[in-house]
Design a protein around this motif. Structure first.
Motif, PDB file in Angstrom:
ATOM      1  N   ASP A 183       0.676  -1.599   0.017  1.00 11.38           N
ATOM      2  CA  ASP A 183      -0.294  -0.022   0.187  1.00 11.38           C
ATOM      3  C   ASP A 183       0.677   1.112  -0.001  1.00 11.38           C
ATOM      4  O   ASP A 183       0.572   2.214   0.471  1.00 11.38           O
ATOM      5  N   ALA A 184       1.849   1.710  -0.480  1.00 15.85           N
ATOM      6  CA  ALA A 184       2.957   1.926  -0.490  1.00 15.85           C
ATOM      7  C   ALA A 184       2.583   3.691  -1.513  1.00 15.85           C
ATOM      8  O   ALA A 184       2.169   2.930  -2.642  1.00 15.85           O
ATOM      9  N   THR A 185       2.577   4.834  -0.557  1.00 18.71           N
ATOM     10  CA  THR A 185       2.595   5.569  -1.423  1.00 18.71           C
ATOM     11  C   THR A 185       3.916   6.003  -1.934  1.00 18.71           C
ATOM     12  O   THR A 185       4.696   7.126  -0.956  1.00 18.71           O
ATOM     13  N   VAL A 186       4.418   6.635  -3.032  1.00 16.75           N
ATOM     14  CA  VAL A 186       5.843   7.653  -3.181  1.00 16.75           C
ATOM     15  C   VAL A 186       5.293   9.109  -3.492  1.00 16.75           C
ATOM     16  O   VAL A 186       4.381   9.090  -4.305  1.00 16.75           O
ATOM     17  N   SER A 187       6.276   9.921  -2.922  1.00 21.19           N
ATOM     18  CA  SER A 187       5.067  11.386  -2.787  1.00 21.19           C
ATOM     19  C   SER A 187       5.692  12.523  -3.369  1.00 21.19           C
ATOM     20  O   SER A 187       7.323  12.240  -2.987  1.00 21.19           O
ATOM     21  N   TRP A 188       5.687  13.273  -5.163  1.00 19.36           N
ATOM     22  CA  TRP A 188       6.989  13.869  -5.571  1.00 19.36           C
ATOM     23  C   TRP A 188       6.979  15.401  -5.862  1.00 19.36           C
ATOM     24  O   TRP A 188       5.354  15.531  -6.733  1.00 19.36           O
ATOM     25  N   LEU A 189       7.697  15.748  -5.517  1.00 21.77           N
ATOM     26  CA  LEU A 189       7.325  17.549  -5.836  1.00 21.77           C
ATOM     27  C   LEU A 189       8.186  17.791  -6.416  1.00 21.77           C
ATOM     28  O   LEU A 189       9.191  18.202  -6.289  1.00 21.77           O
ATOM     29  N   ALA A 190       7.968  18.050  -8.014  1.00 17.53           N
ATOM     30  CA  ALA A 190       9.106  18.227  -9.698  1.00 17.53           C
ATOM     31  C   ALA A 190       9.390  19.384  -9.262  1.00 17.53           C
ATOM     32  O   ALA A 190      10.468  19.644  -9.095  1.00 17.53           O
ATOM     33  N   GLU A 191       8.556  20.546  -8.601  1.00 20.47           N
ATOM     34  CA  GLU A 191       8.765  21.591  -8.644  1.00 20.47           C
ATOM     35  C   GLU A 191      10.349  22.054  -7.999  1.00 20.47           C
ATOM     36  O   GLU A 191      11.024  22.243  -8.124  1.00 20.47           O
ATOM     37  N   GLU A 192       9.958  21.392  -6.456  1.00 20.29           N
ATOM     38  CA  GLU A 192      11.245  21.672  -5.912  1.00 20.29           C
ATOM     39  C   GLU A 192      12.501  20.136  -5.752  1.00 20.29           C
ATOM     40  O   GLU A 192      13.146  20.435  -5.040  1.00 20.29           O
ATOM     41  N   ARG A 193      11.669  19.126  -6.545  1.00 19.34           N
ATOM     42  CA  ARG A 193      12.877  17.786  -6.590  1.00 19.34           C
ATOM     43  C   ARG A 193      13.182  17.509  -5.343  1.00 19.34           C
ATOM     44  O   ARG A 193      14.402  16.908  -5.024  1.00 19.34           O
TER      45      ARG A 193
END
Length: 420
Positions: A183-193
């Motif tokens: 049930d894993a979620t990866v969270s990605w803030l592209a603008e901030e890398r």
């Protein structure tokens, strides 16, 4: 010490504590990017500032929920808008309550909880196996008074594969992965890398083999790490342990952890395909030699031998290839038979003493087998009880992983007649 400097020390293995331990890393909340703060704790938390309120990736455990709340409030007074659960383990999902209570007091909207669709069934399973989870977690963490929760903050919203979360001016991309959990979620803030990995990275030999927990998915885990690396993040915020700063270091950590898992899986499957028994596989498969010294792959929580067990279970079922183990005799009856053949529990105890003196890994493994048989035959014998304590205390002292140390220490307490 500044978080960046401390993280650099951990990376180089130069901390006073030795190898970084994901259970020990802690400190103050620090801003690691524009409007992005990280709180190292047992179950790390990330807070993201937006025009509409805060977004948090994980909220901590029951034990540190108040600390997390106070740390976030010292950084920002904005309401918690959304909490993202990176997965459903209880050290990551129990810090929402203080924010719920605050929202009720202030007349704010209740925080919105977002997670993968498999988190809710996980909570259902935790309620179904509450007693079992209480026992195994008391044993694993040497916490005899630990109580497994009987209520959970279920997600208000779930997703299946990918989800784009927009709060204020922030956009956070979520992706479902399988690894330690389904049930894993990866969270990605592209603008901030900035990448929030949850427990897909934890500054340890990956927790893909926990001997007391449900199935893990090491090859899928490696694939997830490869996809994470392809995003080219510049800051990695893990589920445990300190951040990794710098694109090159992040790429190395993710890529080499993937390689570590891929190699263990490949070796195990090769031996399974050749018809080997589990016992042979366990004692022949080893991690890649060139990765043994990596600070973030040390067997301090889980360990490679346990990962091999889980690869076998995933691809081959529970039978280990030994025909006697398919429908075994009761353990105590087998122990009684072997004690009688060897001359009694005391004779097995004498051999244990010799093996303890030898002190090498194989001798200690054998001593564990023999003292357990002697104890099953004569659990009330004070000499056998004392020797069982010595054997498993020695094994606990020499164990590198939390998993092994917890089980061996439990056996010591059991031999003393303590509550376990």
């Amino acid at each position: 010490m500044d978080l960046v400097d401390l993280a650099d020390q951990y990376w180089r293995g130069a901390t006073n504590e030795g190898s970084p331990n994901p259970m020990a890393a802690s400190g103050h909340l620090s801003e690691v990017a524009n409007g992005v703060a990280f709180l190292p704790s047992f179950g790390n938390c990330t807070a993201i500032d937006t025009d509409e309120g805060l977004v948090m990736v994980d909220t901590g455990s029951q034990l540190n929920a108040t600390r997390v709340f106070d740390a976030v409030r010292a950084w920002s007074k904005k309401p918690l808008h959304t909490a993202i659960f990176s997965h459903g383990h209880i050290d990551h999902v129990f810090g929402v309550d203080p924010f719920d209570e605050e929202a009720a007091r202030e007349g704010w909207p209740r925080p919105h909880v977002l997670a993968h669709a498999n988190v809710a069934p996980r909570f259902d399973r935790y309620l179904l196996t509450r007693g079992f989870n209480e026992v195994i977690n008391r044993r694993q963490f040497a916490l005899p008074t630990l109580h497994w929760p009987d209520t959970f903050r279920y997600p208000d919203e779930t997703y299946d594969d990918e989800h784009t979360l927009c709060v204020g001016e922030r956009t956070i991309f979520l992706r479902h992965e399988k690894g330690e959990t389904d049930d894993a979620t990866v969270s990605w803030l592209a603008e901030e890398r900035v990448l929030c990995s949850g427990d897909l990275f934890v500054w340890s030999s990956p927790n893909a083999g926990n001997p007391q927990k449900v199935q893990r998915y090491p090859l899928e885990w490696a694939n997830a790490l490869r996809r994470m690396a392809a995003l080219e993040p510049e800051i990695l915020l893990p589920g445990h342990g300190l951040p990794i700063f710098g694109a090159a270091r992040v790429a190395q950590a993710l890529g080499e952890t993937a390689e570590f898992l891929e190699d263990l899986v490949a070796q195990t499957l090769a031996m399974m395909n050749a018809g080997a028994r589990l016992s042979e596989v366990l004692h022949q498969v080893r991690p890649p030699a060139h990765l043994e010294g990596r600070a973030y792959l040390q067997p301090i929580y889980d360990e490679p031998e346990f990962i091999v067990h889980n690869v076998w279970r995933l691809y081959g079922g529970w039978w280990d290839g030994n025909p006697a183990h398919l429908k075994p005799a009761p353990e105590r009856r087998l122990a009684e038979e072997l004690c009688e053949l060897s001359g009694g529990p005391a004779r097995l105890g004498e051999r244990c003493e010799t093996l303890l003196e030898a002190g090498d890994d194989e001798a200690l493994r054998l001593a564990g087998h023999l003292i357990e048989m002697a104890w099953l035959c004569a659990p009330e014998d004070p000499a056998i009880q004392a020797l069982r304590q010595r054997v498993f205390r020695t094994r606990a002292e020499q164990a590198t992983s939390t998993m092994a140390r917890g089980v061996f220490s439990w056996a010591v307490r059991e031999s003393r007649g303590e509550e376990v």
